[in-house]
Scaffold this motif. Structure first.
Motif, PDB file in Angstrom:
ATOM      1  N   MET A   1       0.792  -1.212   0.051  1.00  0.00           N
ATOM      2  CA  MET A   1       0.151   0.109   0.035  1.00  0.00           C
ATOM      3  C   MET A   1       0.830   1.193  -0.010  1.00  0.00           C
ATOM      4  O   MET A   1       1.254   1.502  -0.976  1.00  0.00           O
ATOM      5  N   GLY A   2       1.107   1.667   1.141  1.00  0.00           N
ATOM      6  CA  GLY A   2       2.030   2.875   1.135  1.00  0.00           C
ATOM      7  C   GLY A   2       1.252   4.158   0.553  1.00  0.00           C
ATOM      8  O   GLY A   2       0.084   3.966   0.371  1.00  0.00           O
ATOM      9  N   ILE A   3       2.000   5.286   0.064  1.00  0.00           N
ATOM     10  CA  ILE A   3       1.347   6.292  -0.479  1.00  0.00           C
ATOM     11  C   ILE A   3       2.087   6.648  -1.606  1.00  0.00           C
ATOM     12  O   ILE A   3       3.290   6.926  -1.623  1.00  0.00           O
ATOM     13  N   LYS A   4       1.417   6.649  -2.808  1.00  0.00           N
ATOM     14  CA  LYS A   4       2.243   7.054  -4.134  1.00  0.00           C
ATOM     15  C   LYS A   4       1.921   8.694  -4.729  1.00  0.00           C
ATOM     16  O   LYS A   4       0.652   8.871  -4.384  1.00  0.00           O
ATOM     17  N   ARG A   5       2.541   9.126  -5.228  1.00  0.00           N
ATOM     18  CA  ARG A   5       2.598  10.497  -5.770  1.00  0.00           C
ATOM     19  C   ARG A   5       3.530  10.469  -7.142  1.00  0.00           C
ATOM     20  O   ARG A   5       4.434   9.964  -7.136  1.00  0.00           O
ATOM     21  N   THR A   6       3.000  10.997  -8.131  1.00  0.00           N
ATOM     22  CA  THR A   6       3.586  11.156  -9.476  1.00  0.00           C
ATOM     23  C   THR A   6       4.212  12.875  -9.416  1.00  0.00           C
ATOM     24  O   THR A   6       3.273  13.565  -9.063  1.00  0.00           O
ATOM     25  N   ILE A   7       5.291  12.906  -9.667  1.00  0.00           N
ATOM     26  CA  ILE A   7       6.048  14.612  -9.749  1.00  0.00           C
ATOM     27  C   ILE A   7       6.374  14.627 -11.160  1.00  0.00           C
ATOM     28  O   ILE A   7       7.224  13.719 -11.488  1.00  0.00           O
ATOM     29  N   GLU A   8       6.477  15.595 -11.516  1.00  0.00           N
ATOM     30  CA  GLU A   8       7.073  15.977 -13.081  1.00  0.00           C
ATOM     31  C   GLU A   8       8.531  16.261 -12.614  1.00  0.00           C
ATOM     32  O   GLU A   8       8.800  17.200 -11.918  1.00  0.00           O
ATOM     33  N   ILE A   9       9.442  15.811 -13.259  1.00  0.00           N
ATOM     34  CA  ILE A   9      10.839  16.211 -13.100  1.00  0.00           C
ATOM     35  C   ILE A   9      11.465  16.307 -14.560  1.00  0.00           C
ATOM     36  O   ILE A   9      11.289  15.217 -15.374  1.00  0.00           O
ATOM     37  N   ASP A  10      11.989  17.224 -15.011  1.00  0.00           N
ATOM     38  CA  ASP A  10      12.450  17.554 -16.371  1.00  0.00           C
ATOM     39  C   ASP A  10      11.518  17.074 -17.404  1.00  0.00           C
ATOM     40  O   ASP A  10      12.189  16.388 -18.451  1.00  0.00           O
ATOM     41  N   GLY A  11      10.098  17.407 -17.320  1.00  0.00           N
ATOM     42  CA  GLY A  11       9.128  17.078 -18.466  1.00  0.00           C
ATOM     43  C   GLY A  11       8.839  15.604 -18.215  1.00  0.00           C
ATOM     44  O   GLY A  11       7.957  15.084 -19.125  1.00  0.00           O
ATOM     45  N   GLN A  12       9.524  14.725 -17.108  1.00  0.00           N
ATOM     46  CA  GLN A  12       8.932  13.329 -16.917  1.00  0.00           C
ATOM     47  C   GLN A  12       8.018  13.145 -15.717  1.00  0.00           C
ATOM     48  O   GLN A  12       8.338  13.665 -14.959  1.00  0.00           O
ATOM     49  N   GLU A  13       7.174  12.360 -16.116  1.00  0.00           N
ATOM     50  CA  GLU A  13       6.280  11.738 -14.900  1.00  0.00           C
ATOM     51  C   GLU A  13       6.919  10.667 -14.135  1.00  0.00           C
ATOM     52  O   GLU A  13       7.325   9.684 -14.642  1.00  0.00           O
ATOM     53  N   VAL A  14       7.356  11.089 -12.774  1.00  0.00           N
ATOM     54  CA  VAL A  14       8.037  10.208 -12.064  1.00  0.00           C
ATOM     55  C   VAL A  14       7.111   9.726 -10.740  1.00  0.00           C
ATOM     56  O   VAL A  14       6.895  10.567 -10.133  1.00  0.00           O
ATOM     57  N   ALA A  15       7.159   8.506 -10.608  1.00  0.00           N
ATOM     58  CA  ALA A  15       6.356   7.902  -9.461  1.00  0.00           C
ATOM     59  C   ALA A  15       7.327   7.913  -8.111  1.00  0.00           C
ATOM     60  O   ALA A  15       8.313   7.267  -8.229  1.00  0.00           O
ATOM     61  N   PHE A  16       6.594   7.976  -7.066  1.00  0.00           N
ATOM     62  CA  PHE A  16       7.481   8.026  -6.032  1.00  0.00           C
ATOM     63  C   PHE A  16       6.389   7.237  -4.649  1.00  0.00           C
ATOM     64  O   PHE A  16       5.086   7.677  -4.835  1.00  0.00           O
ATOM     65  N   LYS A  17       7.046   6.527  -4.114  1.00  0.00           N
ATOM     66  CA  LYS A  17       6.341   5.865  -2.916  1.00  0.00           C
ATOM     67  C   LYS A  17       7.060   6.019  -1.773  1.00  0.00           C
ATOM     68  O   LYS A  17       8.187   5.777  -1.502  1.00  0.00           O
ATOM     69  N   ALA A  18       6.083   6.274  -0.635  1.00  0.00           N
ATOM     70  CA  ALA A  18       6.433   6.215   0.753  1.00  0.00           C
ATOM     71  C   ALA A  18       5.815   5.367   1.428  1.00  0.00           C
ATOM     72  O   ALA A  18       4.505   5.162   1.362  1.00  0.00           O
ATOM     73  N   SER A  19       6.441   4.267   2.380  1.00  0.00           N
ATOM     74  CA  SER A  19       5.804   3.523   3.113  1.00  0.00           C
ATOM     75  C   SER A  19       6.460   3.182   4.412  1.00  0.00           C
ATOM     76  O   SER A  19       7.908   3.725   4.455  1.00  0.00           O
ATOM     77  N   ALA A  20       6.291   2.375   5.247  1.00  0.00           N
ATOM     78  CA  ALA A  20       7.098   2.212   6.335  1.00  0.00           C
ATOM     79  C   ALA A  20       8.283   1.284   6.027  1.00  0.00           C
ATOM     80  O   ALA A  20       8.982   1.214   6.866  1.00  0.00           O
ATOM     81  N   ALA A  21       8.402   0.895   4.913  1.00  0.00           N
ATOM     82  CA  ALA A  21       9.714   0.181   4.351  1.00  0.00           C
ATOM     83  C   ALA A  21      10.532   1.078   4.161  1.00  0.00           C
ATOM     84  O   ALA A  21      11.825   0.540   4.137  1.00  0.00           O
ATOM     85  N   ILE A  22      10.408   2.257   3.809  1.00  0.00           N
ATOM     86  CA  ILE A  22      11.441   3.137   3.473  1.00  0.00           C
ATOM     87  C   ILE A  22      12.499   3.356   4.365  1.00  0.00           C
ATOM     88  O   ILE A  22      13.773   3.528   4.060  1.00  0.00           O
ATOM     89  N   PRO A  23      12.375   3.628   5.591  1.00  0.00           N
ATOM     90  CA  PRO A  23      13.457   3.703   6.597  1.00  0.00           C
ATOM     91  C   PRO A  23      14.657   2.555   6.569  1.00  0.00           C
ATOM     92  O   PRO A  23      15.614   2.728   6.557  1.00  0.00           O
ATOM     93  N   ARG A  24      14.004   1.489   6.458  1.00  0.00           N
ATOM     94  CA  ARG A  24      14.888   0.217   6.371  1.00  0.00           C
ATOM     95  C   ARG A  24      15.712  -0.028   4.968  1.00  0.00           C
ATOM     96  O   ARG A  24      16.660  -0.191   4.787  1.00  0.00           O
ATOM     97  N   ILE A  25      14.756   0.433   3.872  1.00  0.00           N
ATOM     98  CA  ILE A  25      15.377   0.340   2.418  1.00  0.00           C
ATOM     99  C   ILE A  25      16.558   1.501   2.349  1.00  0.00           C
ATOM    100  O   ILE A  25      17.587   1.095   1.944  1.00  0.00           O
ATOM    101  N   TYR A  26      16.279   2.684   2.946  1.00  0.00           N
ATOM    102  CA  TYR A  26      17.251   3.672   2.988  1.00  0.00           C
ATOM    103  C   TYR A  26      18.597   3.371   3.845  1.00  0.00           C
ATOM    104  O   TYR A  26      19.657   3.469   3.265  1.00  0.00           O
ATOM    105  N   ARG A  27      18.497   2.961   4.988  1.00  0.00           N
ATOM    106  CA  ARG A  27      19.275   2.394   5.690  1.00  0.00           C
ATOM    107  C   ARG A  27      19.965   1.479   4.877  1.00  0.00           C
ATOM    108  O   ARG A  27      21.439   1.295   5.261  1.00  0.00           O
ATOM    109  N   LEU A  28      19.614   0.376   4.315  1.00  0.00           N
ATOM    110  CA  LEU A  28      20.521  -0.657   3.928  1.00  0.00           C
ATOM    111  C   LEU A  28      21.059  -0.367   2.616  1.00  0.00           C
ATOM    112  O   LEU A  28      22.427  -0.667   2.436  1.00  0.00           O
ATOM    113  N   LYS A  29      20.653   0.850   1.937  1.00  0.00           N
ATOM    114  CA  LYS A  29      21.249   1.232   0.598  1.00  0.00           C
ATOM    115  C   LYS A  29      22.524   2.219   1.038  1.00  0.00           C
ATOM    116  O   LYS A  29      23.470   2.115   0.212  1.00  0.00           O
ATOM    117  N   PHE A  30      22.157   3.183   1.911  1.00  0.00           N
ATOM    118  CA  PHE A  30      22.897   4.293   2.150  1.00  0.00           C
ATOM    119  C   PHE A  30      23.694   4.309   3.586  1.00  0.00           C
ATOM    120  O   PHE A  30      24.507   5.077   3.803  1.00  0.00           O
TER     121      PHE A  30
END
Length: 180
Positions: free
Chosen positions: A1-30
């Motif tokens: 589920m989470g929350i999705k939003r599309t944001i225009e970047i440089d003329g492109q529609e880009v999907a973004f998602k925020a969920s409870a998994a983000i803190p863990r994913i961010y921590r693992l990646k960076f």
């Protein structure tokens, strides 16, 4: 589920998602804490304007990493495996146009609806990724569950668990549930 939003970047529609998994994913990646990084980034951007930006390279990199993780989380197949490759798909764009929308998306993700009924001691303890993951563990959520929930929902579940010992003046009956 989470929350999705599309944001225009440089003329492109880009999907973004925020969920409870983000803190863990961010921590693992960076190997960093998204709560602390978002707070620092909000402060840095708040002190600057698009015409007179004084953002340092570290703040810019934090923005890129957060945007990348939220985009990869929204569409894993379409987003490359590295932030650099993802960023190469854009020309120049303004952090001041994209970041406020990502911060708003994160704000919706951490929004809560439940208040603890217990008298809790006031605390200045800020939320961190380890504290958030501890709360997930305390309520028995699996890593797979985190993709289906927002951070706010996890916090609501934790608050409700604290409310389990509270005595209520009236309890709902089966008849009440049937009417509901």
């Amino acid at each position: 589920m989470g929350i999705k939003r599309t944001i225009e970047i440089d003329g492109q529609e880009v999907a973004f998602k925020a969920s409870a998994a983000i803190p863990r994913i961010y921590r693992l990646k960076f190997h960093r804490d998204i709560y602390k990084d978002l707070a620092a980034l909000e402060k840095s951007v708040g002190e600057n304007t698009e015409s007179g930006s004084g953002l340092d390279m570290f703040s810019l990199e934090m923005f890129e990493n957060i945007a990348y993780i939220m985009a990869k989380h929204a569409d894993p197949a379409a987003v490359p495996d590295s932030p650099e490759d993802w960023l190469d798909s854009f020309n120049t764009f303004s952090i001041y146009q994209v970041l406020p929308q990502l911060i708003e998306l994160w704000g919706l993700n951490v929004q809560t609806d439940v208040q603890s009924k217990k008298k809790l001691r006031p605390t200045d303890r800020e939320m961190t990724t380890p504290l958030f993951l501890l709360r997930c563990l305390q309520v028995g959520l699996s890593l797979r569950d985190l993709d289906l929930l927002t951070v706010g929902m996890v916090n609501d579940i934790f608050a409700e668990q604290l409310n389990d010992d509270c005595k209520y003046a009236t309890l709902a009956t089966q008849e009440d549930f049937d009417r509901f």
